[in-house]
Design a protein around this motif. Structure first.
Motif, PDB file in Angstrom:
ATOM      1  N   ASN A 112       0.848  -1.189   0.000  1.00 53.48           N
ATOM      2  CA  ASN A 112       0.000   0.000   0.000  1.00 53.48           C
ATOM      3  C   ASN A 112       0.882   1.236   0.000  1.00 53.48           C
ATOM      4  O   ASN A 112       1.837   1.331   0.785  1.00 53.48           O
ATOM      5  CB  ASN A 112      -0.905   0.024   1.228  1.00 53.48           C
ATOM      6  CG  ASN A 112      -1.965  -1.046   1.165  1.00 53.48           C
ATOM      7  OD1 ASN A 112      -2.827  -1.014   0.291  1.00 53.48           O
ATOM      8  ND2 ASN A 112      -1.894  -2.002   2.072  1.00 53.48           N
ATOM      9  N   PHE A 113       0.550   2.182  -0.847  1.00 55.73           N
ATOM     10  CA  PHE A 113       1.317   3.405  -0.969  1.00 55.73           C
ATOM     11  C   PHE A 113       0.400   4.607  -0.754  1.00 55.73           C
ATOM     12  O   PHE A 113      -0.791   4.561  -1.098  1.00 55.73           O
ATOM     13  CB  PHE A 113       1.991   3.499  -2.346  1.00 55.73           C
ATOM     14  CG  PHE A 113       2.982   2.396  -2.594  1.00 55.73           C
ATOM     15  CD1 PHE A 113       2.595   1.193  -3.140  1.00 55.73           C
ATOM     16  CD2 PHE A 113       4.320   2.572  -2.256  1.00 55.73           C
ATOM     17  CE1 PHE A 113       3.495   0.168  -3.366  1.00 55.73           C
ATOM     18  CE2 PHE A 113       5.240   1.555  -2.484  1.00 55.73           C
ATOM     19  CZ  PHE A 113       4.829   0.363  -3.029  1.00 55.73           C
ATOM     20  N   TRP A 114       0.998   5.687  -0.206  1.00 54.18           N
ATOM     21  CA  TRP A 114       0.226   6.881   0.135  1.00 54.18           C
ATOM     22  C   TRP A 114       0.890   8.123  -0.425  1.00 54.18           C
ATOM     23  O   TRP A 114       2.117   8.212  -0.478  1.00 54.18           O
ATOM     24  CB  TRP A 114       0.114   7.025   1.653  1.00 54.18           C
ATOM     25  CG  TRP A 114      -0.662   5.927   2.293  1.00 54.18           C
ATOM     26  CD1 TRP A 114      -0.182   4.739   2.757  1.00 54.18           C
ATOM     27  CD2 TRP A 114      -2.070   5.900   2.518  1.00 54.18           C
ATOM     28  NE1 TRP A 114      -1.206   3.978   3.251  1.00 54.18           N
ATOM     29  CE2 TRP A 114      -2.382   4.669   3.137  1.00 54.18           C
ATOM     30  CE3 TRP A 114      -3.117   6.801   2.270  1.00 54.18           C
ATOM     31  CZ2 TRP A 114      -3.682   4.317   3.493  1.00 54.18           C
ATOM     32  CZ3 TRP A 114      -4.407   6.453   2.635  1.00 54.18           C
ATOM     33  CH2 TRP A 114      -4.676   5.215   3.238  1.00 54.18           C
ATOM     34  N   GLY A 115       0.058   9.071  -0.811  1.00 50.64           N
ATOM     35  CA  GLY A 115       0.556  10.374  -1.181  1.00 50.64           C
ATOM     36  C   GLY A 115       0.821  11.213   0.055  1.00 50.64           C
ATOM     37  O   GLY A 115       0.551  10.802   1.186  1.00 50.64           O
ATOM     38  N   GLN A 116       1.331  12.417  -0.175  1.00 48.02           N
ATOM     39  CA  GLN A 116       1.709  13.280   0.933  1.00 48.02           C
ATOM     40  C   GLN A 116       0.515  14.043   1.511  1.00 48.02           C
ATOM     41  O   GLN A 116       0.616  14.619   2.587  1.00 48.02           O
ATOM     42  CB  GLN A 116       2.776  14.291   0.479  1.00 48.02           C
ATOM     43  CG  GLN A 116       2.255  15.480  -0.329  1.00 48.02           C
ATOM     44  CD  GLN A 116       1.903  15.139  -1.758  1.00 48.02           C
ATOM     45  OE1 GLN A 116       2.049  14.004  -2.211  1.00 48.02           O
ATOM     46  NE2 GLN A 116       1.442  16.142  -2.509  1.00 48.02           N
TER      47      GLN A 116
END
Length: 124
Positions: A112-116
């Motif tokens: 899982n990846f997230w933006g800022q």
């Protein structure tokens, strides 16, 4: 390295509209889901909308037909069109993606990846 870069947040009056964008980059080989979460002051992060690959979108109840999520897979970009915004929609909006990335040497990793995060403020 995978990056999710968001844009489109800002200040809008009640009843107004905003369109958020999130572009993913990196050695991405597969996209499972892309979506948006939000977190307002003093509250936990919550799902706004998600769009799985080859499936129907999911929306939080509070969206109530006001928001539309879409994807451009060629650009690895997810959008959130938000209409009829209210002060209760004020929050930091985060892009999320469930991706498989190529690590090299024949190795892959799904994560899982997230933006800022991008601030959305609805105020008169």
């Amino acid at each position: 390295q995978v990056q999710l870069v968001e844009s489109g947040g800002g200040l809008v009056q009640p009843g107004g509209s905003l369109r958020l964008s999130c572009a993913a980059s990196g050695n991405i080989t597969k996209t499972k889901v892309m979506g948006w979460y939000r977190q307002s002051s003093g509250k936990e992060r919550e799902l706004v909308a998600s769009l799985p690959t080859d499936a129907s979108p999911n929306y939080a109840d509070f969206v109530a037909g006001r928001f539309t999520i879409s994807r451009d897979d060629a650009k690895k970009t997810v959008y959130l069109q938000m209409n009829n915004l209210t002060p209760e929609d004020t929050a930091v909006y985060y892009c999320h993606a469930d991706l498989t990335v190529r690590l090299g040497w024949g190795n892959y990793r799904r994560d899982n990846f997230w933006g800022q995060g991008t601030q959305v403020t609805v105020s008169s």
